[in-house]
Design an enzyme around this catalytic site. Sequence first.
Site, short mmCIF file in Angstrom:
data_model
loop_
_atom_site.label_atom_id
_atom_site.label_comp_id
_atom_site.label_asym_id
_atom_site.label_seq_id
_atom_site.Cartn_x
_atom_site.Cartn_y
_atom_site.Cartn_z
N THR A 131 9.70 -56.12 87.23
CA THR A 131 9.66 -57.46 86.64
C THR A 131 8.81 -58.39 87.49
O THR A 131 8.72 -58.22 88.71
CB THR A 131 11.07 -58.07 86.51
N ASN A 151 8.75 -62.10 88.71
CA ASN A 151 9.73 -63.18 88.85
C ASN A 151 9.04 -64.53 89.01
O ASN A 151 8.08 -64.65 89.77
CB ASN A 151 10.61 -62.94 90.08
N GLU A 177 13.13 -63.33 85.32
CA GLU A 177 12.36 -62.10 85.50
C GLU A 177 11.76 -61.67 84.17
O GLU A 177 12.48 -61.57 83.17
CB GLU A 177 13.26 -60.95 85.95
N1 RBF Z 1 21.26 -57.58 85.15
C1 RBF Z 1 22.61 -57.60 84.96
O1 RBF Z 1 23.35 -57.63 85.92
N2 RBF Z 1 23.15 -57.59 83.70
C2 RBF Z 1 22.39 -57.50 82.59
O2 RBF Z 1 22.94 -57.51 81.49
C3 RBF Z 1 20.97 -57.40 82.74
N3 RBF Z 1 20.16 -57.23 81.68
C4 RBF Z 1 18.80 -57.08 81.88
C5 RBF Z 1 17.99 -56.81 80.79
C6 RBF Z 1 16.62 -56.66 80.95
C7 RBF Z 1 15.76 -56.33 79.77
C8 RBF Z 1 16.05 -56.80 82.24
C9 RBF Z 1 14.56 -56.69 82.44
C10 RBF Z 1 16.86 -57.07 83.32
C11 RBF Z 1 18.25 -57.20 83.16
N4 RBF Z 1 19.08 -57.45 84.24
C12 RBF Z 1 20.44 -57.48 84.07
C13 RBF Z 1 18.52 -57.74 85.56
C14 RBF Z 1 18.38 -56.53 86.42
O3 RBF Z 1 19.59 -56.34 87.12
C15 RBF Z 1 17.22 -56.82 87.38
O4 RBF Z 1 16.02 -56.86 86.67
C16 RBF Z 1 17.07 -55.79 88.47
O5 RBF Z 1 18.25 -55.71 89.22
C17 RBF Z 1 15.91 -56.16 89.41
O6 RBF Z 1 16.14 -57.40 90.00
#
Ligand code: RBF
Length: 314
Positions: free
Chosen positions: A210, A212, A261
């Site tokens: 991602t 940020n 992100e």
């Molecule tokens: N992190 C969460 O803790 N819960 C989520 O429901 C969640 N959904 C995400 C959905 C997408 C499409 C993306 C790109 C990220 C999501 N994340 C979520 C964040 C994810 O934990 C984070 O991108 C990684 O940990 C890198 O920082």
Amino acid sequence: MRIFETYRDLPADVCGAVVAIGNFDGVHRGHQAVIGEAGRIARERKAAQAVLTFEPHPRSVFRPNDPPFRLTPAPVKARLLAELGVDVLFALPFDRGFAGVTAEAFVEEILVAGLGVRHVVAGYDFVFGYRRHGTTVLLSEMGKALGFGVSVIEPVQEGDAGEIFSATRIREHLQHGAPREAAALLGRDFEIEGTVVAGDRIGRTLGYPTANLPLGDYVRPATGIYAARAGIVGAAGTVWHDAVVSLGFRPTVGGTDLRFEAHLFDFASDLYGRTLRVALLEYLRPEEKFADLEALKRRMDEDSRRARKILAER
Ligand code: RBF
Ligand code: MG
């Protein structure tokens, strides 16, 4: 568009303009009506078309402890005004001292002695000067006495719902996860723009790198997952990619701070340090705490399928 952060000692060719006055945070459809009317009058009079605004937003001076609320930080606002055909932007520095200037002094010293305004256009709810004592009625009366015209633009409403174009309403829609409703009032999709900063590297290991962005002064939209478009700003223009955005605290990985992100589909390069514009198009779901990274990844796959479908249909 030329930008001045002062009303003193201005070059002669920017004086005598037709000036739209307001904070114009968002440059939404109501603001566009005010600025458009100034443009129409400017062309008729063969005068320069100007906007007078204040930076930072007076509200952030009066209520410094309020949460961030900007729809358009100063540089984004300036770009949007330039795109509307504005010739000159007076972005006057606003502080406690400026807030003490009376409405009458604002008109006499800034509008007349400083800018030499030919005509002023303001929205119906524009107030100015010490304790907001200046109204459009006072402005019109002083214009008659001092020799400049004043036009006041009545509220513009949206469609059947009859919703008035207002920055407050737009912020509420964003805070409630309704980016489409926000876009209807803005006249374009809501975007967050910024310089890509380094994140942790967890996303990469999940197959979801991602980019940020710091949120800075921007209003905080509802946390959750969005279908989005991400524009990489370059010298030759902005190149847009379909994307999915996560705005949240990342409970699954024990995150503590709010992160914005963007994951760009079918895009491999590192965007660190680049300027990115991310348009939020549709809210998909709130964020969740998953039992493990595998479960999170499965959900991210599903989010991506949904986002791609939504984006393909637009
Ligand atoms: N992190 C969460 O803790 N819960 C989520 O429901 C969640 N959904 C995400 C959905 C997408 C499409 C993306 C790109 C990220 C999501 N994340 C979520 C964040 C994810 O934990 C984070 O991108 C990684 O940990 C890198 O920082
Ligand atoms: Mg307003």
